[in-house]
Scaffold this motif. Structure first.
Motif, PDB file in Angstrom:
ATOM      1  N   ALA A  15      35.884   5.709  50.602  1.00 46.64           N
ATOM      2  CA  ALA A  15      34.501   5.709  50.116  1.00 46.64           C
ATOM      3  C   ALA A  15      34.185   7.003  49.376  1.00 46.64           C
ATOM      4  CB  ALA A  15      33.543   5.533  51.292  1.00 46.64           C
ATOM      5  N   THR A  66      36.395   7.454  56.084  1.00 45.33           N
ATOM      6  CA  THR A  66      35.516   7.577  54.915  1.00 45.33           C
ATOM      7  C   THR A  66      36.223   8.073  53.652  1.00 45.33           C
ATOM      8  OG1 THR A  66      34.861   9.819  55.589  1.00 45.33           O
ATOM      9  CG2 THR A  66      33.502   7.990  56.383  1.00 45.33           C
ATOM     10  N   PRO A 102      42.100   1.974  54.086  1.00 47.60           N
ATOM     11  CA  PRO A 102      40.864   2.570  54.612  1.00 47.60           C
ATOM     12  C   PRO A 102      40.949   3.002  56.080  1.00 47.60           C
ATOM     13  CG  PRO A 102      40.340   0.665  53.288  1.00 47.60           C
ATOM     14  CD  PRO A 102      41.831   0.670  53.447  1.00 47.60           C
ATOM     15  N   PRO A 154      37.033   1.689  59.533  1.00 46.72           N
ATOM     16  CA  PRO A 154      37.495   2.450  58.370  1.00 46.72           C
ATOM     17  C   PRO A 154      37.116   3.919  58.462  1.00 46.72           C
ATOM     18  CG  PRO A 154      35.480   1.280  57.824  1.00 46.72           C
ATOM     19  CD  PRO A 154      35.870   0.837  59.214  1.00 46.72           C
ATOM     20  N   SER A 212      31.914   2.765  53.232  1.00 49.23           N
ATOM     21  CA  SER A 212      33.134   2.410  53.959  1.00 49.23           C
ATOM     22  C   SER A 212      33.030   1.016  54.558  1.00 49.23           C
ATOM     23  CB  SER A 212      33.403   3.434  55.071  1.00 49.23           C
ATOM     24  OG  SER A 212      33.609   4.723  54.544  1.00 49.23           O
TER      25      SER A 212
END
Length: 242
Positions: A150, A147, A130, A145, A217
């Motif tokens: 996510a 994105t 991430p 992190p 995230s």
């Protein structure tokens, strides 16, 4: 818990010849050079595609995690710098094992996301860091992190399995901290723990907006950190990674 007692330690199934040959070498070397502590393999889905999200604190931690993941029967497909696919031999290996090229800061940057999406839809495991790079935290806690993980999770709605790893930095510390080079003495313990899926279901229909991606995230990173705190036996200091 050693890999031999992990309920998900199944023999690999539909895996290419190149991946198998590499796995033989890595597994043999790791048994000689390091101890292993693997837990949570039962959290890795048996059927269907999914994402694994991992902390990144060494240039060789992909080998420790990759060994753990390979033994589940579904090898990981990492995002790899596109330039490495042009390196003789290495590029051929990356292509043969189905790794995903990433071309940052170019018009083709979205191609890697599409390739990962298709891999998950085919029932594969896509592994993501991430942070997008090695942590720069001096105590090796994960940083902020990005994105990408996510976004892919919300696009595919696939299970997101958090994984924390520790010990690979003893072999190869990030950015050669303190001038240290690769070493295997004292014999390190490579720890890899997987946790239950991160619940993002309430965000599936919320749209891929910046606030939604940031919330997803943060949930993903919080799950990784919780596992890492358990491994290290300490809590991440306030402010780290935020």
């Amino acid at each position: 818990m050693d890999e031999n007692t992990d309920p998900q330690n199944a023999s690999p199934g539909r895996i290419g010849v190149t991946y198998r040959l590499i796995a033989v070498v890595v597994r043999a070397a790791s048994r000689v050079l390091a101890r292993r502590e693997w837990r949570g393999g039962h959290h890795l889905p048996v059927a269907g595609g999914y994402l694994t999200v991992i902390n990144h604190n060494s240039y060789v931690d992909a080998l420790a995690y990759g060994h753990f993941q390979y033994s589940s029967g579904k090898p990981p497909h990492f995002f790899v710098k596109a330039s490495l696919f042009k390196v003789p031999v290495l590029g051929a290996v990356l292509r043969a094992t189905g790794q995903i090229p990433v071309e940052r800061r170019s018009s083709r940057a979205a191609d890697s996301l599409r390739a990962a999406y298709e891999a998950v839809r085919r029932g594969e495991c896509v592994a993501i860091y991430p942070e997008g790079t090695l942590t720069r935290d001096p105590d090796l806690w994960p940083g902020q992190p990005k994105t990408g993980a996510a976004r892919l999770a919300l696009m595919t709605r696939a299970p997101v399995i958090p994984v924390a790893q520790w010990g690979a930095h003893e072999i190869a510390p990030p950015y050669a901290r303190g001038g240290r080079r690769v070493r295997f003495r004292p014999r390190p313990t490579l720890v890899v723990h997987a946790g239950p899926p991160v619940d993002l279901s309430d965000l599936f229909d919320a749209g891929l907006t910046v606030p939604v991606l940031r919330e997803a995230s943060n949930r993903i990173m919080d799950a990784i950190v919780a596992l890492l705190e358990e491994i290290r036996g300490e809590q991440r200091p306030p402010g780290n990674g935020t």
